[in-house]
Design a protein around this motif. Structure first.
Motif, short mmCIF file in Angstrom:
data_model
loop_
_atom_site.label_atom_id
_atom_site.label_comp_id
_atom_site.label_asym_id
_atom_site.label_seq_id
_atom_site.Cartn_x
_atom_site.Cartn_y
_atom_site.Cartn_z
N ARG A 20 0.88 -1.22 -0.12
CA ARG A 20 0.05 0.03 -0.06
C ARG A 20 0.75 1.24 -0.02
O ARG A 20 0.59 2.18 -0.68
CB ARG A 20 -0.93 -0.10 1.24
N LEU A 23 2.82 1.86 -3.23
CA LEU A 23 1.90 2.05 -4.60
C LEU A 23 1.17 3.24 -4.33
O LEU A 23 0.35 3.85 -5.05
CB LEU A 23 0.85 1.01 -4.95
N ILE A 25 -1.34 3.61 -2.04
CA ILE A 25 -2.77 3.20 -1.89
C ILE A 25 -3.14 3.74 -0.50
O ILE A 25 -2.62 3.11 0.40
CB ILE A 25 -3.05 1.72 -2.17
N LYS A 26 -4.54 4.58 -0.57
CA LYS A 26 -4.92 4.98 0.84
C LYS A 26 -6.21 4.47 1.11
O LYS A 26 -6.88 4.14 0.06
CB LYS A 26 -4.79 6.67 0.76
N ASP A 27 -6.86 4.62 2.48
CA ASP A 27 -8.12 4.18 2.52
C ASP A 27 -9.02 5.09 1.56
O ASP A 27 -8.91 6.18 1.45
CB ASP A 27 -8.45 4.56 4.03
N ASP A 29 -9.47 4.59 -1.60
CA ASP A 29 -9.01 4.61 -2.96
C ASP A 29 -9.67 3.57 -3.64
O ASP A 29 -10.20 2.43 -3.26
CB ASP A 29 -7.50 4.45 -3.29
N SER A 30 -10.16 3.63 -5.23
CA SER A 30 -10.55 2.78 -5.74
C SER A 30 -9.76 1.88 -6.37
O SER A 30 -8.44 2.34 -7.03
CB SER A 30 -11.19 3.44 -7.14
N LEU A 31 -9.75 0.74 -6.52
CA LEU A 31 -8.91 -0.34 -7.05
C LEU A 31 -9.75 -0.96 -8.28
O LEU A 31 -10.77 -1.33 -8.06
CB LEU A 31 -8.37 -1.53 -6.00
N THR A 45 -4.23 -0.23 -9.19
CA THR A 45 -4.98 1.33 -8.61
C THR A 45 -5.79 1.62 -9.96
O THR A 45 -5.50 1.20 -11.34
CB THR A 45 -3.82 2.35 -8.33
N GLN A 48 -3.50 3.13 -12.46
CA GLN A 48 -2.63 2.34 -13.30
C GLN A 48 -3.45 1.53 -14.54
O GLN A 48 -2.94 1.59 -15.60
CB GLN A 48 -2.16 1.09 -12.49
#
Length: 81
Positions: A20, A23, A25-27, A29-31, A45, A48
């Motif tokens: 996390r 990359l 990635i935070k609370d 975030d859409s993946l 992500t 990406q």
């Protein structure tokens, strides 16, 4: 490096903190979750996924093909220019 992630109640998967952080990635975030051709799962992500889509479009249409170029072509097809 390989990491381990466990599926918990509700199908939730905890992504290891190192990944996390690496990359960004935070609370909240859409993946994007995608199936691979070999039966695996790819997790990306949203950014990406957009970069991959743009790269595929550049490979098909060329690097300088834009929305404006597309619209100009369609208008020409429709006799609007």
């Amino acid at each position: 490096m390989t990491y381990h992630a466990k599926v918990i109640a509700g199908g939730k998967v905890v992504i290891p903190a190192t990944i996390r952080r690496d990359l960004g990635i935070k609370d909240g975030d859409s993946l994007v979750v995608d199936r691979t051709d070999d039966g695996g799962v790819r997790l990306m992500t949203f950014e990406q996924s957009v970069r991959n889509a743009k790269a595929k479009a550049r490979a098909i249409f060329g690097g300088d093909y834009t929305v404006d170029t597309f619209l100009k072509e369609r208008r020409a097809d429709w006799g609007e220019e």
